[in-house]
Design an enzyme around this catalytic site. Sequence first.
Site, PDB file in Angstrom:
ATOM      1  N   ASP A  31       9.359  -0.825  -6.799  1.00 53.61           N
ATOM      2  CA  ASP A  31       8.635  -0.717  -5.406  1.00 53.61           C
ATOM      3  C   ASP A  31       9.710  -1.254  -4.661  1.00 53.61           C
ATOM      4  O   ASP A  31      10.452  -2.172  -5.057  1.00 53.61           O
ATOM      5  CB  ASP A  31       7.428  -1.341  -5.118  1.00 53.61           C
ATOM      6  N   PHE A  72       3.490   7.000  -6.571  1.00 51.40           N
ATOM      7  CA  PHE A  72       3.040   6.893  -5.180  1.00 51.40           C
ATOM      8  C   PHE A  72       4.172   6.665  -4.229  1.00 51.40           C
ATOM      9  O   PHE A  72       3.605   7.007  -3.243  1.00 51.40           O
ATOM     10  CB  PHE A  72       2.130   5.568  -5.354  1.00 51.40           C
ATOM     11  N   TYR A 140       4.179  15.624   6.589  1.00 51.21           N
ATOM     12  CA  TYR A 140       3.435  15.026   5.278  1.00 51.21           C
ATOM     13  C   TYR A 140       3.002  15.677   4.483  1.00 51.21           C
ATOM     14  O   TYR A 140       3.330  15.497   3.266  1.00 51.21           O
ATOM     15  CB  TYR A 140       2.562  13.797   5.856  1.00 51.21           C
ATOM     16  N   ARG A 220     -14.099  13.373   8.051  1.00 48.01           N
ATOM     17  CA  ARG A 220     -13.128  13.171   7.038  1.00 48.01           C
ATOM     18  C   ARG A 220     -14.292  12.642   5.708  1.00 48.01           C
ATOM     19  O   ARG A 220     -15.301  12.131   5.905  1.00 48.01           O
ATOM     20  CB  ARG A 220     -12.355  12.016   7.013  1.00 48.01           C
TER      21      ARG A 220
HETATM   22  N1  UDP Z   1      -8.570   7.788  13.923  1.00 47.02           N
HETATM   23  C1  UDP Z   1      -9.140   7.491  15.212  1.00 47.02           C
HETATM   24  N2  UDP Z   1      -8.399   6.312  15.685  1.00 47.02           N
HETATM   25  C2  UDP Z   1      -7.718   5.406  14.935  1.00 47.02           C
HETATM   26  C3  UDP Z   1      -7.314   5.814  13.643  1.00 47.02           C
HETATM   27  C4  UDP Z   1      -7.725   7.087  13.134  1.00 47.02           C
HETATM   28  O1  UDP Z   1      -9.743   8.036  15.715  1.00 47.02           O
HETATM   29  O2  UDP Z   1      -7.153   4.446  15.531  1.00 47.02           O
HETATM   30  C5  UDP Z   1      -9.338   8.968  13.356  1.00 47.02           C
HETATM   31  C6  UDP Z   1      -8.180  10.117  12.880  1.00 47.02           C
HETATM   32  O3  UDP Z   1      -7.806  10.917  14.143  1.00 47.02           O
HETATM   33  C7  UDP Z   1      -8.863  10.840  11.959  1.00 47.02           C
HETATM   34  C8  UDP Z   1      -9.633   9.844  11.064  1.00 47.02           C
HETATM   35  O4  UDP Z   1      -9.866   8.742  12.097  1.00 47.02           O
HETATM   36  O5  UDP Z   1      -9.558  11.809  12.271  1.00 47.02           O
HETATM   37  C9  UDP Z   1      -9.097   9.425   9.837  1.00 47.02           C
HETATM   38  O6  UDP Z   1      -7.735   8.794  10.063  1.00 47.02           O
HETATM   39  P1  UDP Z   1      -6.873   7.941   9.099  1.00 47.02           P
HETATM   40  O7  UDP Z   1      -5.574   7.540   9.854  1.00 47.02           O
HETATM   41  O8  UDP Z   1      -7.523   6.750   8.595  1.00 47.02           O
HETATM   42  O9  UDP Z   1      -6.569   8.801   8.039  1.00 47.02           O
HETATM   43  P2  UDP Z   1      -6.130  10.335   7.744  1.00 47.02           P
HETATM   44  O10 UDP Z   1      -6.978  11.298   8.127  1.00 47.02           O
HETATM   45  O11 UDP Z   1      -4.654  10.528   8.726  1.00 47.02           O
HETATM   46  O12 UDP Z   1      -5.517  10.400   6.477  1.00 47.02           O
END
Ligand code: UDP
Length: 328
Positions: A31, A72, A140, A220
């Site tokens: 790492d 990772f 990403y 999600r």
């Molecule tokens: N999200 C949000 N506010 C935040 C961070 C995330 O509304 O401060 C929302 C984001 O738009 C997504 C979900 O929460 O729909 C999960 O986001 P996260 O960044 O945790 O994971 P990702 O889906 O990007 O892997």
Amino acid sequence: MNILVTGGAGYIGSHTVLELAAREHRVVVLDNLTKGHRAAVRGIEFVHGDTGDTGLLKDIFRKHQIEAVVHFAASSLVGESVRQPAGYYYSNLVKGLALLDAMVESGVLRLVFSSTAAVYGEPVEIPIPEEHPTAPTNPYGATKLALEGAMRWYDQAYGLRYASLRYFNAAGADPAGEIGEDHNPETHLIPLVLKSAVGLIPHLEVFGADYPTPDGTCVRDYIHVSDLAAAHVLALDALAGGAASSVYNLGNGNGYSVLEVIKAAEEVVGKPINIKYGPRRQGDPAALVAGSRKIMDELGWRPRFADLKTVIETAWRWHSSHPAGFDK
Ligand code: UDP
């Protein structure tokens, strides 16, 4: 088995290292500590270095007689990747290829790869099966998909066998409470909700309430990090047993909206969370929910912490006992 874990000091990496060590595997963590924490892998053989360093990789493979790699090490923020695609191609694809080359040259031909649901892009079908079209909406996802593509051809050309695990939303922390999620800056929903609960941030901003979902916020599939970790061990065992290369989704198959996550967190912490509504975050699909039947059927994987409140409870145990993360 002797296993190299790249990015093993990160969030999902360190939970996987814990699981591998519990199964008596001999683990070496590589790492560069730009995001990871040395304290997340106490008592584990540790090399401070970079996955793009082919010479270092070959030294590690030889010295520790490495038989398999769990990869990772990567940049993993959707929003950042949209703003800085070059860095993502470099970290995730160029350095990933350096790893594959070092593996082939050293005869290390088993790989478990940390991939992502972001390879699918905007779903045309939910739950998303592995055969779903791949059309990432951010760099990403594009860079993870590109390395998956390379792995397929490396298998054909050099016999490198792999399991690519496409995670949905990793969340929670080891139930013992010793390790957990500690990103700086933090961008993920559940840790931010919990930081807001302890007053470390004034409010949680909800990114968009105009999505075509039941309550307008993004949906999600949150999967417990220890369940993810267990899947890596199963995938390694399958490869060691001669399994062919494969791609697996990893999620619980249940979608929760941002507002539902906040509500569950309020129940766990026992107080209201301050929220503000903001604009959509670039690159975010409306809904991502996993179809994980394949890994259940083929590798016998079962989630142990499928319930959202349980996932949040384990995260809360970590965040409330380590408000400053590993620096506490
Ligand atoms: N999200 C949000 N506010 C935040 C961070 C995330 O509304 O401060 C929302 C984001 O738009 C997504 C979900 O929460 O729909 C999960 O986001 P996260 O960044 O945790 O994971 P990702 O889906 O990007 O892997």
